[in-house]
Design an enzyme around this catalytic site. Structure first.
Site, mmCIF file in Angstrom:
data_model
loop_
_atom_site.group_PDB
_atom_site.id
_atom_site.type_symbol
_atom_site.label_atom_id
_atom_site.label_comp_id
_atom_site.label_asym_id
_atom_site.label_seq_id
_atom_site.Cartn_x
_atom_site.Cartn_y
_atom_site.Cartn_z
ATOM 1 C CG ASP A 355 -0.419 -0.362 2.400
ATOM 2 O OD1 ASP A 355 0.765 -0.425 2.582
ATOM 3 O OD2 ASP A 355 -1.061 -0.174 3.593
ATOM 4 C CB CYS A 356 4.309 2.150 1.163
ATOM 5 S SG CYS A 356 3.861 1.927 3.088
#
Length: 629
Positions: A355-356
């Protein structure tokens, strides 16, 4: 725990100044519970693990046994059976420190790291954080390392146990654990395995010629050194940091060794001074916070006003991308590739996160549509392609996205979950937040780069949407793996679905998700969800009908994306505006982050990022739209 490591390695005063110690003590005292104990996190009930570690830390930092806070902590420990009732992780910490014996621990055989890869239980099939914690733990167990016994340790033996140390039955103590620490009770099959290893396996493994296998197995220290080098001695996180330092010291108890000095140099990266004192972070969230902050500013429409800030943030995101894989034969050391990914913190950390990567890639794509003189030079296309390639690698057979490494190990392995403190930590899993984040980013990528692996992008998005819809619960909610909890997951899910034009008017899934959120809204327009939702896995309201501004912002954003439930008459935006302080800051309220169901995480920047983002979204998408009509 980090304080304990510095003490046993005799480097406490090298790393910590008097001012550090004052602030560390202030944090510990500020978060002592009324019953005298400390929790697993700052809002949690008292546990033996939390109380024991904080008690020891206070004594190391120079607080005497008669101090009021120390005495209250000691009473809690003794009233709950003493330190022998620590959970398995606590028993390991205490064994290294000299307050417990390895013979009272469940076996952690380092021979595990010699297993052939075709076996179902193999390091390569484990969740990365489980693997990187149990590797140094098994090394320390394998060599039975115990730090030198000091006068303080002898005092603590008397203070923290209910009977003389030399009279403790360690075989019996192995099975003890307070109910306060028992989130995940061991299964029968697990107890049988532990008992078999303890009573039969260990006696065999300790004697020649079988002991030669253990001598070979403890060479796992080589992988620990390799992990240290590839993370620039940050290690994957704070627990690993302490265990890696213990293992490096156990191998060579010399604070002047190159490896140990490099470890000491990275301790300041973990220290964080805030309103309540100094704490040791899980690890930094610099990249994550930067990516979210940039999107909040862009959503506000104040790009020209904050061009300098955006340019600096843009540079940080570009510089933070992993541009190479871990060194050498990383697959043989159980690692996934990282080229093209972003970490949670910075490039040094080296541990890729899905998700980063999605949020950082989206930032680069969004900023590429603005003039370079305003927001800085665009990222090279190949860097973007590398990020897309990394995201593709983490989509599981179930179509969801994992966090660090591909999911796919057998689900039954979770029955062997070793710690009492967590659940679902043996293997990697998929998460709705990670999946929805990737959907939104890849749709934007497809718009700007329509000819790059188009069929694969379309296939990824189609499967990911199906995953988001399939994991919705019967009541319309989604369970959040990385925030508290249902109010965190729903906005991600609704935003991902809205990105493919699934809205309240066109999608039953979205309607049920919106209805769930609206059913939890308070009379003042806000939302307030307790952290208890995470371990209990059902929605739990905050006590006293309270609301939380970060959760209110999340839900507002989800409703706006879904196209329903946040008209001009809805009081939600006004409740956010009313929360803002005179200096522009928003107040710090309840904790809103979570890690593996049962460990809460504090994100200090959320209180400003998400209300700003939600109000910007409301102003541009609701107010301006209604005005133009």
């Amino acid at each position: 725990m980090q304080i304990m490591v510095l003490y046993l390695t005799r480097t406490l005063n090298i790393v910590l100044t008097a001012e550090h110690k004052v602030e560390l003590l202030r944090y510990i005292i500020n978060h002592q519970n009324e019953d005298g104990g400390w929790g697993f996190h700052i809002e949690g009930h008292s546990t033996m693990l939390g109380t024991s570690l904080n008690y020891i830390s206070m004594r190391i930092l120079g607080v005497g046994p008669d101090d009021e806070a120390v005495a209250a902590g000691r009473k809690w420990i003794l009233d709950h059976g003493g330190a022998t009732y620590s959970p398995s992780w606590g028993k390991c910490y205490l064994s290294v420190f000299g307050l417990y014996e390895w013979s009272g621990c469940n076996p952690l055989p380092p021979e595990f790291w010699l297993f052939p890869s075709f076996l179902p239980m193999h390091p390569d099939k484990m969740w990365c954080y489980c693997r990187t914690i149990y590797m140094p733990m098994s090394y320390l167990y394998g060599i039975r390392f115990q730090a030198p016994i000091t006068d303080l340790v002898l005092q603590l033996r008397e203070e923290m146990h209910t009977q003389p140390y030399h009279e403790i039955n360690w075989a019996k103590a192995r099975l003890l654990c307070t109910k306060e620490d028992y989130y995940y009770p061991h299964s029968l099959i697990q107890d049988v395995i532990w008992g078999g290893l303890y009573h039969f396996g260990e006696p065999i493994l300790k004697h020649w010629p079988v002991s030669k296998i253990r001598e070979s197995a403890v060479k796992a220290i080589e992988i620990i050194h390799w992990e240290d080098e590839n993370s620039r001695y940050l290690t994957p996180g704070c627990v690993e940091k302490a265990f890696h330092m213990m293992a490096v010291w156990a191998e060579n108890p010399d604070s002047n060794s190159d490896a140990f000095k490099r470890h000491l140099a990275r301790i300041p990266d973990y220290l964080w001074l805030a309103e309540d004192g100094m704490k040791v972070q899980s690890f930094g969230s610099q990249l994550w916070d930067t990516a979210l902050c940039i999107q909040a500013i862009l959503e506000s429409g104040l790009v020209e006003e904050y061009g300098t800030t955006l340019k600096k943030g843009h540079d940080y995101v570009k510089l933070s991308q992993c541009q190479e894989n871990p060194s050498g034969d990383y697959r043989n050391r159980y690692r996934h590739f990282s080229k093209g990914a972003w970490t949670f913190s910075d490039r040094d950390h080296g541990w890729q996160v899905s998700d980063c990567t999605s949020e950082a890639l989206r930032v680069l794509l969004l900023l590429s549509q603005f003039p370079e003189e305003l927001v800085g030079e665009k990222a090279e296309p190949q860097r973007l392609f590398d990020a897309v390639n990394f995201l593709f690698s983490l989509q599981a057979k179930t179509s969801g996205l994992a966090v660090w490494e591909p999911a796919g190990a057998e689900e039954w392995l979770e029955k062997l979950n070793p710690p009492e403190l967590f659940t679902n930590i043996v293997t990697e899993h998929e998460y709705v937040e990670c999946t929805s984040s990737a959907i939104q980013t890849l749709l934007l990528f497809k718009k700007l780069y329509p000819n790059h692996r188009r069929k694969e992008v379309d296939n990824f998005i189609e499967k990911a949407i199906r995953y988001v819809e399939n994991v919705q619960r019967p009541d319309g909610s989604w369970y959040g793996g990385w925030g508290v909890c249902f109010t965190y997951a729903a906005p991600f899910a609704l935003s991902g679905l809205a990105a493919v034009r699934k809205t309240y008017s066109t999608s039953k899934t979205v309607r049920e998700g919106v209805d769930f959120l609206l059913s939890k809204q308070k009379a003042n327009g806000g939302w307030g969800e307790s952290y208890r939702s995470c371990p209990d896995m059902v929605y739990v309201h905050l006590e006293g009908d309270r609301t939380n501004l970060v959760q209110t912002a999340w839900c507002s954003m989800g409703l706006i994306e879904a196209g329903q439930g946040l008209e001009r008459s809805n009081p939600s935006p006004q409740s956010l505006i009313n929360s803002q302080l005179e200096d522009g800051d928003f107040p710090q309220e309840e904790i809103t982050g979570v890690y593996m169901n049962n460990c809460m995480l504090h994100y200090a920047s959320y209180r400003n990022i998400f209300p700003t983002w939600a109000l910007g979204m409301y102003g541009r998408r609701i107010l301006k739209t209604s005005q133009s009509l």
